[in-house]
Design a protein around this motif. Structure first.
Motif, short mmCIF file in Angstrom:
data_model
loop_
_atom_site.label_atom_id
_atom_site.label_comp_id
_atom_site.label_asym_id
_atom_site.label_seq_id
_atom_site.Cartn_x
_atom_site.Cartn_y
_atom_site.Cartn_z
N GLY A 22 5.99 -4.04 0.66
CA GLY A 22 6.96 -3.01 0.32
C GLY A 22 6.66 -2.29 -0.97
N CYS A 23 5.83 -2.88 -1.87
CA CYS A 23 5.59 -2.28 -3.17
C CYS A 23 4.36 -1.39 -3.18
CB CYS A 23 5.41 -3.38 -4.24
SG CYS A 23 6.89 -4.39 -4.45
N ARG A 24 3.58 -1.38 -2.14
CA ARG A 24 2.34 -0.63 -2.16
C ARG A 24 2.60 0.87 -2.08
NH1 ARG A 24 -1.06 -4.26 2.20
NH2 ARG A 24 -0.80 -6.23 1.14
N SER A 25 1.77 1.62 -2.79
CA SER A 25 1.87 3.06 -2.74
C SER A 25 0.54 3.64 -2.31
CB SER A 25 2.24 3.62 -4.11
OG SER A 25 2.24 5.03 -4.08
N THR A 27 0.26 7.16 -1.59
CA THR A 27 0.51 8.60 -1.52
C THR A 27 -0.78 9.40 -1.63
OG1 THR A 27 2.65 8.23 -2.54
CG2 THR A 27 1.80 10.48 -2.58
N GLU A 30 -2.70 9.94 1.75
CA GLU A 30 -1.99 10.31 2.96
C GLU A 30 -2.60 11.50 3.70
OE1 GLU A 30 1.97 10.85 1.67
OE2 GLU A 30 2.29 8.73 1.28
N ARG A 142 14.31 6.25 5.84
CA ARG A 142 14.74 5.65 4.57
C ARG A 142 14.62 4.13 4.61
NH1 ARG A 142 18.95 9.49 5.18
NH2 ARG A 142 20.39 7.85 5.84
N PRO A 145 9.68 0.19 5.10
CA PRO A 145 8.95 -0.16 3.88
C PRO A 145 7.87 0.89 3.63
CG PRO A 145 8.23 -1.53 5.71
CD PRO A 145 9.42 -0.75 6.21
N GLN A 146 7.32 0.89 2.42
CA GLN A 146 6.38 1.94 2.04
C GLN A 146 5.11 1.92 2.85
OE1 GLN A 146 6.22 1.33 -2.34
NE2 GLN A 146 6.77 3.48 -2.46
N TYR A 147 4.76 0.79 3.41
CA TYR A 147 3.50 0.74 4.14
C TYR A 147 3.61 1.29 5.57
CZ TYR A 147 4.81 -3.50 6.81
OH TYR A 147 5.41 -4.41 7.66
N ARG A 149 5.26 4.39 8.33
CA ARG A 149 5.87 5.70 8.54
C ARG A 149 6.08 5.93 10.03
NH1 ARG A 149 4.09 10.42 4.36
NH2 ARG A 149 4.52 9.24 2.46
N THR A 272 0.96 3.65 6.77
CA THR A 272 0.78 4.76 5.86
C THR A 272 -0.70 4.90 5.51
OG1 THR A 272 2.98 4.37 4.93
CG2 THR A 272 1.47 5.70 3.62
#
Length: 322
Positions: A22-25, A27, A30, A142, A145-147, A149, A272
């Motif tokens: 959940g903490c990985r970014s 961006t 992408e 929303r 988790p960040q990983y 989409r 993602t």
């Protein structure tokens, strides 16, 4: 009551899958496809394998390497496969995914009441046209988790419906789920895991109809649930609205007369940064073409007529150009 997978174990899997990444970014990555191979996974049902095969062919059309890993397991299994990187993309539906990830978010923030938590009503809202974004899609985006989409939801809708054999329908004078409610305490049910959540369905039945089954057997697919009813192993089967059993002779599909059972639009969920803009556009093109009638017809041709997933998908793609 007996359940193949306990609620505690299920919740632990969701929490672990979300917490691990959940903490990985990602961006910065992408806009570009960041792997040499995309793996499209699926659940075990015919409908999941069909949609996954459509996605795989659409992605191949963008010029990237694509393989498939069909029949990964139920939702808990393929979310873990996404988290681990075993697969890159998997089909599901908006309502089921929303309930799945909100369950984890509620554990992370006790006492909260997430948007559109209840199955049915606004949570079952579906897209009326290609590109339309429903309230449930916004809530799902929303909740992820960040990983993970999602891209556009398809016109095709998958909901939950209950079936009984015609003899049971006559004996208990059943036409809708309200009629069944008086018999739930004495009835056994077979519910399919990994599609619309069996836990989500049980919650909707208990809250809207006061229906709690005497025993529940969680089976692999809607076809397994229908077989259990046919063989007399269960009084009630939980199948999807895409399942041939929902309209086959010998079964009575019970009307959801309070419009409370879970339903959502088919949607691709992906890691993602595993897909670039061209790949997402290809999946969005599928969303604009795939209808409920199309998917139900393909499921019938596989489960009833015995055709291969590859053959029915090939015919559909030839007609729709995606």
């Amino acid at each position: 009551m007996r359940y193949r997978r306990s609620a505690a174990a299920a919740a632990a899997v969701v929490t672990a899958a979300v917490a691990l990444t959940g903490c990985r970014s990602t961006t910065a990555l992408e806009q570009e496809y960041s792997s040499t191979q995309v793996v499209v996974g699926s659940g075990v049902s015919a409908e999941s394998r069909i949609v996954a095969t459509i996605y795989a062919e659409a992605l191949r059309g963008t010029g990237i390497g694509v393989s498939t890993d069909l029949g990964v397991g139920d939702r808990f299994d393929y979310v873990r496969a996404l988290e681990s990187g075993r697969i890159s993309v998997v089909p599901d539906d908006t309502a089921s995914l929303l309930a799945f990830f909100q369950r984890s978010n509620m554990q992370d923030t006790p006492g909260t009441a997430p948007d559109a938590q209840k199955a049915g009503g606004d949570t079952a809202a579906t897209s009326d046209e290609p590109g339309a974004v429903s309230a449930v899609e916004e809530a799902l985006s929303r909740a992820l988790p960040q990983y993970l989409r999602v891209s556009d939801a398809a016109l095709a809708e998958r909901g939950q419906t209950l079936i009984v054999d015609d003899g049971t329908a006559r004996k208990w004078d059943l036409h809708n789920v309200s009629d069944l409610a008086a018999h739930c305490a004495d009835a056994n049910a077979s519910l399919a895991a990994g599609l619309v959540s069996d836990a989500q369905l049980r919650a909707a039945l208990a809250e809207s109809y006061g229906c709690t089954f005497a025993a529940v057997d969680v089976v692999g697919t809607p076809a397994d649930a229908a077989d259990a009813v046919t063989q007399g192993l269960s009084d009630v089967g939980g199948v999807t609205t895409l399942s041939p059993a929902a309209s086959m002779d010998g079964f009575t599909a019970l009307e959801d007369d309070r419009d409370s059972l879970p339903a959502g639009n088919i949607i691709p969920m992906y890691r993602t940064a595993s897909l670039g803009d061209r790949q997402v556009e290809a999946l969005n093109n599928v969303a604009g073409e795939l209808t409920t009638d199309d998917l139900a017809a393909m499921v019938r041709r596989v489960e009833v007529d015995g055709l291969s997933v590859a053959d029915v998908v090939g015919e559909w793609r030839a007609q729709h150009g995606v």
